[in-house]
Write an enzyme that holds these catalytic residues in place. Structure first.
Site, PDB file in Angstrom:
ATOM      1  N   SER A  24      42.995  37.145  40.385  1.00 37.51           N
ATOM      2  CA  SER A  24      43.126  38.357  41.185  1.00 37.51           C
ATOM      3  C   SER A  24      42.970  38.054  42.676  1.00 37.51           C
ATOM      4  O   SER A  24      43.736  37.289  43.239  1.00 37.51           O
ATOM      5  CB  SER A  24      42.118  39.401  40.709  1.00 37.51           C
ATOM      6  OG  SER A  24      42.330  40.627  41.349  1.00 37.51           O
ATOM      7  N   ASP A  39      48.242  43.721  40.926  1.00 41.21           N
ATOM      8  CA  ASP A  39      47.769  44.853  40.132  1.00 41.21           C
ATOM      9  C   ASP A  39      46.992  45.849  40.996  1.00 41.21           C
ATOM     10  O   ASP A  39      46.715  46.961  40.567  1.00 41.21           O
ATOM     11  CB  ASP A  39      46.945  44.402  38.913  1.00 41.21           C
ATOM     12  CG  ASP A  39      45.689  43.629  39.261  1.00 41.21           C
ATOM     13  OD1 ASP A  39      45.469  43.332  40.454  1.00 41.21           O
ATOM     14  OD2 ASP A  39      44.921  43.315  38.335  1.00 41.21           O
TER      15      ASP A  39
END
Length: 578
Positions: free
Chosen positions: A151, A308
């Protein structure tokens, strides 16, 4: 080397003498020769834990690092779980990776191990966003999937996110079963690394087009977009995967005036233009904000490396660009969607929205006003995804979100989705511009109507073994010595999600919390402030989520009221004494 405990030396010797490649052995020898005791301890003092979301850690040799062998062991454990859960079936999985250093290599190792276990692999031949992996799992009927990503962590990190057949991360009971199988891989000798090429199929652009078409079908305000198609949008993928789909999604929705931050548009695992590739950090949007100022943009969008999560900036009434936090963007998005659905006559009474226990309560206020069902889950989008799966076919999911810049519109995927979110944030901006307003004005109107909620996340980093112990001690202190006052208001309620109890501190009345166990403490004060304490599951941090509120009868009072709420949050953190 007398400073190293015998248990750590034993593990080091296993790696020096076992079935590990020469480069790995040489790296370990180099650390031994240089006397890097702390590095060796941190690399070997424990096994990198396969948690409910998978793995995340710094890259390098050792049992507590991300490398070929920890990735291989995780995949072997996941393979064993799948073979036990689906006996006699042809099992398939999907694999994707982000732009991080070694992500493509770790994705290949993952594919090798799955294929060696007789499992069919759908392999994205190039980097792609996490949410598209979730979509692919569902579309292709896979039993599982893996995303290689860490991430928004710094460049030294990488990770492994494991997904179930619904396209969401594993939840109970499967999460524990997967963890059990991974823990059984006690030696690298149990891992099947020999790739079977016939079991691997490459995925190409066809799945991109399908995904984008499905996103377009969710659009609510195409009429506003057609009138505002030249809306000036600046976008940065911060050297990540967003470049592969976000511009295409915006074009697909009908937006024609997109400016890319060129310096950040090439995928690069070194993230050369930022300190952290995190859209929550203002520094990461420096170049995007400069570009927005240069062209007088209407909207700034920036996504994290696996696309995301998305951060946004908008112009205030003085013409200055300001960053919105995750709670503000999420509240605006949900308020817009419910308003647009209502205006189009699409609300039937069977719709719902979702947020998490540490996300602003403003979302719940909006849902109540619009007579739309509201659900709250534990922190982590996997819980939102699990709820969508549970309610599929019974109720209509409109949107969900969490304070950490993750949102989802529609039920195409089971994870937060910055590709979908960017398209809908742009649509929302067009919707308000079409009415002669702006996102900033829409935010003030929202606060005026529902109450001014202000949130702040305070993260305290405690690295290594000692740090983990400090965080544990802090949580124990809060459990045994609940603060009496926070921010000048009495603490009247304690929610302990680990014990599953909600305690009224005035009457001592206890009731059960209907959630899976989670190490979260929540203090609620008499004036409605909510302070949540939670150790991070993926980083060496303890996080404090502060939420305070007031009314906003006059929009001109926004700055003054915001200042008061900021002071209150500062006082709360001072009272917590961390």
């Amino acid at each position: 080397m007398h400073e190293l405990e015998s248990s750590i030396l034993d593990k080091i010797n296993v790696w020096l003498n076992g079935r590990y490649d020469l480069d790995t052995k040489n790296e370990i020898k180099s650390l031994l020769d240089s006397g890097s005791t702390n590095e060796l301890v941190d690399s070997f003092y424990r096994d990198l834990e396969f948690g409910t979301g998978g793995l995340r850690g710094t890259m390098g040799p050792g049992t507590n690092r991300i490398n070929k062998y920890t990735i291989g062991s995780a995949t072997q454990g996941l393979s064993n779980f799948l073979l036990k859960k689906y006996p006699g079936e042809q099992i398939s999985v999907a694999i994707a990776h982000d732009s991080r250093n070694n992500s493509d290599y770790f994705a290949k190792i993952t594919a090798d191990v799955f294929s060696a276990n007789g499992i069919k692999v759908y392999f994205f031949k190039e980097l792609r966003p996490t949410p598209e992996l979730s979509f692919a799992i569902r579309h292709l009927g896979c039993k599982s999937g893996v995303m290689i990503t860490a991430s928004h962590n710094p460049k030294e990190y990488n990770g492994y996110k494991a997904y179930g057949s619904d396209g969401g991360q594993f939840t109970s009971p499967d999460d524990k079963l997967v963890m059990d199988e991974v823990s059984k891989i006690s030696t690298v000798d149990l891992v099947k690394f020999d790739r079977i090429e016939a079991n691997i199929e490459l995925l190409d652009e066809k799945i991109d087009h399908l995904y984008l078409d499905k996103i377009k079908e969710l659009s609510v305000s195409q009429d506003a977009i057609s009138r505002q198609k030249d809306l000036k949008i600046v976008y940065s993928p911060i050297h990540g995967t967003g470049i592969t789909l976000v511009p295409a999604a915006l074009k697909h929705f009908g937006f024609t005036n997109l400016t890319l931050v060129e310096e950040q548009s090439i995928p690069d695992g070194n993230f050369p233009t930022v300190i952290y590739p995190n859209p929550e950090e203002k520094e990461a949007l420096t170049l995007a904000l400069a570009k927005a100022k240069e062209i007088d943009a209407d909207l700034v969008l920036a996504t994290d490396p696996d696309a995301d999560r998305v951060g946004i900036a908008v112009k205030n009434n003085e013409g200055e660009f300001i960053l919105l936090n995750g709670n503000q963007t999420g509240s605006l998005l949900i308020n817009y969607l419910l308003t647009a659905w209502e205006q189009k006559g699409k609300l039937s009474g069977n719709e719902y929205i979702v947020s998490t226990v540490v996300t602003t309560k403003l979302v719940e206020e909006i849902a109540r006003a619009k007579k739309v069902s509201f659900y709250e889950t534990l922190t982590g989008f996997k819980w939102i995804g699990a709820l969508i799966t549970e309610l599929q076919g019974k109720k209509t999911f409109i949107a969900g979100g969490e304070e950490s810049y993750g949102y989802l519109v529609g039920d195409l995927v089971r994870d937060k989705d910055a590709v979908i979110s960017c398209a809908f944030i742009a649509e929302m901006t067009a919707f308000y511009k079409d009415k002669g307003s702006s996102l900033y004005e829409a935010m003030l109107d929202m606060y005026h109507e529902y109450g001014f909620y202000k949130e702040k996340l305070v993260s305290i980093t405690k690295k290594g073994k000692a740090g983990a112990e400090e965080i544990k001690a802090l949580m124990e202190r809060f459990r045994t010595n609940t603060p009496i006052n926070l921010g000048g208001s009495k603490v009247v309620c304690l929610k302990d999600y680990e014990l599953g109890k909600e305690i009224d501190l005035t009457t001592r009345y206890e009731k059960n919390l209907n959630y899976p166990k989670s190490d979260v403490l929540q203090f609620i004060t008499a004036d409605g402030s909510i302070i949540s304490a939670r150790p991070s599951g993926t980083e060496p941090k303890i996080k404090f989520y502060c939420s305070v509120k007031t009314d906003l009868p006059n929009k001109n009072e926004f700055s003054a009221k915001e200042h008061l709420l900021d002071e209150k949050i500062d006082l709360i953190m001072k009272d917590l004494a961390v």
